[in-house]
Design a protein around this motif. Structure first.
Motif, PDB file in Angstrom:
ATOM      1  N   PRO A   1     -79.887 -91.696  33.884  1.00 43.83           N
ATOM      2  CA  PRO A   1     -79.050 -92.569  33.052  1.00 43.83           C
ATOM      3  C   PRO A   1     -79.698 -92.808  31.690  1.00 43.83           C
ATOM      4  O   PRO A   1     -80.919 -92.772  31.547  1.00 43.83           O
ATOM      5  CB  PRO A   1     -78.987 -93.865  33.864  1.00 43.83           C
ATOM      6  N   LEU A   2     -78.869 -93.046  30.670  1.00 45.22           N
ATOM      7  CA  LEU A   2     -79.391 -93.406  29.359  1.00 45.22           C
ATOM      8  C   LEU A   2     -80.089 -94.760  29.433  1.00 45.22           C
ATOM      9  O   LEU A   2     -81.119 -94.990  28.795  1.00 45.22           O
ATOM     10  CB  LEU A   2     -78.247 -93.446  28.351  1.00 45.22           C
ATOM     11  N   VAL A   3     -79.513 -95.673  30.214  1.00 48.79           N
ATOM     12  CA  VAL A   3     -80.090 -96.991  30.483  1.00 48.79           C
ATOM     13  C   VAL A   3     -80.333 -97.065  31.988  1.00 48.79           C
ATOM     14  O   VAL A   3     -79.439 -96.719  32.767  1.00 48.79           O
ATOM     15  CB  VAL A   3     -79.129 -98.116  30.035  1.00 48.79           C
ATOM     16  N   PRO A   4     -81.518 -97.486  32.433  1.00 46.09           N
ATOM     17  CA  PRO A   4     -81.810 -97.482  33.872  1.00 46.09           C
ATOM     18  C   PRO A   4     -80.752 -98.204  34.695  1.00 46.09           C
ATOM     19  O   PRO A   4     -80.295 -99.292  34.350  1.00 46.09           O
ATOM     20  CB  PRO A   4     -83.167 -98.193  33.962  1.00 46.09           C
ATOM     21  N   THR A   5     -80.346 -97.570  35.791  1.00 52.31           N
ATOM     22  CA  THR A   5     -79.389 -98.159  36.717  1.00 52.31           C
ATOM     23  C   THR A   5     -80.068 -99.231  37.564  1.00 52.31           C
ATOM     24  O   THR A   5     -81.240 -99.122  37.891  1.00 52.31           O
ATOM     25  CB  THR A   5     -78.798 -97.062  37.623  1.00 52.31           C
ATOM     26  N   LEU A   6     -79.305-100.267  37.892  1.00 53.27           N
ATOM     27  CA  LEU A   6     -79.797-101.332  38.760  1.00 53.27           C
ATOM     28  C   LEU A   6     -79.070-101.272  40.095  1.00 53.27           C
ATOM     29  O   LEU A   6     -77.915-100.837  40.178  1.00 53.27           O
ATOM     30  CB  LEU A   6     -79.580-102.704  38.126  1.00 53.27           C
ATOM     31  N   VAL A   7     -79.744-101.733  41.122  1.00 53.24           N
ATOM     32  CA  VAL A   7     -79.134-101.929  42.432  1.00 53.24           C
ATOM     33  C   VAL A   7     -79.276-103.405  42.770  1.00 53.24           C
ATOM     34  O   VAL A   7     -80.378-103.963  42.713  1.00 53.24           O
ATOM     35  CB  VAL A   7     -79.795-101.057  43.515  1.00 53.24           C
ATOM     36  N   VAL A   8     -78.151-104.054  43.079  1.00 52.18           N
ATOM     37  CA  VAL A   8     -78.150-105.476  43.416  1.00 52.18           C
ATOM     38  C   VAL A   8     -77.961-105.593  44.919  1.00 52.18           C
ATOM     39  O   VAL A   8     -76.977-105.102  45.477  1.00 52.18           O
ATOM     40  CB  VAL A   8     -77.021-106.219  42.689  1.00 52.18           C
ATOM     41  N   THR A   9     -78.915-106.236  45.591  1.00 51.24           N
ATOM     42  CA  THR A   9     -78.895-106.291  47.048  1.00 51.24           C
ATOM     43  C   THR A   9     -79.487-107.609  47.531  1.00 51.24           C
ATOM     44  O   THR A   9     -79.818-108.488  46.734  1.00 51.24           O
ATOM     45  CB  THR A   9     -79.648-105.076  47.631  1.00 51.24           C
ATOM     46  N   GLY A  10     -79.614-107.737  48.847  1.00 53.27           N
ATOM     47  CA  GLY A  10     -80.178-108.942  49.426  1.00 53.27           C
ATOM     48  C   GLY A  10     -81.648-108.775  49.789  1.00 53.27           C
ATOM     49  O   GLY A  10     -82.174-107.657  49.831  1.00 53.27           O
ATOM     50  N   ALA A  11     -82.297-109.896  50.074  1.00 57.13           N
ATOM     51  CA  ALA A  11     -83.728-109.876  50.380  1.00 57.13           C
ATOM     52  C   ALA A  11     -84.033-109.092  51.653  1.00 57.13           C
ATOM     53  O   ALA A  11     -85.139-108.576  51.819  1.00 57.13           O
ATOM     54  CB  ALA A  11     -84.245-111.310  50.505  1.00 57.13           C
ATOM     55  N   ALA A  12     -83.066-108.983  52.558  1.00 56.64           N
ATOM     56  CA  ALA A  12     -83.292-108.286  53.827  1.00 56.64           C
ATOM     57  C   ALA A  12     -82.803-106.843  53.795  1.00 56.64           C
ATOM     58  O   ALA A  12     -82.605-106.232  54.853  1.00 56.64           O
ATOM     59  CB  ALA A  12     -82.604-109.042  54.965  1.00 56.64           C
TER      60      ALA A  12
END
Length: 260
Positions: free
Chosen positions: A139-150
């Protein structure tokens, strides 16, 4: 394209005098500009398309019910955002790729203190994603992954190994939608755009985290059992929004409704 709302001298003109030309990208950007934000503020808008009979997809994808101008609006909304928030199922079904820099919006983004393109943030509990795809590797800008603590530790480690930033926005395996909005804003991603899918949008609605809905109404009928634009948990009292803008072209209505 014609502006139907707010009503102006242009919209009240006789039909032959109305502005039916194709709008420039600058004009679309002005029509869909984010509201001014306070220093600690953020704004989450959704962009969805629906047929006249409420179908958000046909054969599992939104493209068949879209159109050329809808895709121009889609690109404009992306170009105005700091981050595009999307569910993992939509990433898999729609074949998501990284957002790209667009020269037409470069000056506008620079003036707003934004980078060359929005980041993509994928909301997922399981991290059941193919991290070899370009969305994650180039990606041109780093991709994020949004998830839970577990979330599964091995999947988190694989995501990190290819340069993905993992954002924890929930105490269990799942994601708290309102917390996800706050966590992204804390990283400077305050102008937020979600493109669904319906399950993710439904979660944002149920959490009262959605500030604006940009809905394209397609002049088509699909019947069948397609999903609505929002699914999942219901709300105790339906949320009321106020119309901000209505445009029309080739029978498609491009609407924007904002939080009251």
């Amino acid at each position: 394209m014609r502006r139907l709302f707010p009503v102006t001298d242009q919209t009240s003109a006789s039909p032959q005098d109305r502005d039916d030309r194709e709008w420039s990208l600058d004009e679309l950007a002005e029509a869909y500009a984010y509201p001014a934000l306070k220093a600690d503020g953020h704004w989450l808008r959704a962009n969805m398309v629906s047929t006249l009979d409420g179908a958000a997809q046909h054969d599992g994808r939104s493209q068949p019910i879209s159109g050329e101008t809808d895709m121009r609006v889609f690109g404009t909304l992306r170009a105005l955002a700091d981050v595009v928030v999307v569910g993992a199922e939509t990433v898999r079904q729609e074949g998501y790729r990284p957002a790209r820099a667009r020269e037409a919006f470069a000056a506008r983004r620079a003036a707003s203190g934004q980078g060359p393109a929005p980041a993509v943030a994928v909301v997922t509990a399981s991290l059941d994603l193919d991290f070899s795809l370009p969305l994650f590797t180039s990606p041109l800008v780093p991709t994020l992954v949004v998830t839970g603590a577990a979330a599964p530790a091995d999947r988190v480690a694989e995501a990190v190994s290819v340069g993905v930033e993992v954002v924890v926005a929930g105490e269990g395996a799942g994601v708290d939608p309102a917390r996800a909005v706050r966590e992204l804003a804390a990283r400077g991603l305050r102008r937020q755009l979600t493109e669904g899918g319906p399950r993710l949008l439904g979660q944002f609605v149920a959490a009262d985290a959605l500030d604006e809905l940009c809905l394209t109404i397609s002049p088509m009928l699909a019947a069948g059992g397609a999903q609505r634009i929002a699914g999942g948990p219901s709300v105790t009292v339906p949320h009321r929004l106020a119309p901000a803008c209505v445009l029309e072209e080739a029978g498609f209505l491009f609407t924007s409704y904002r939080r009251i």
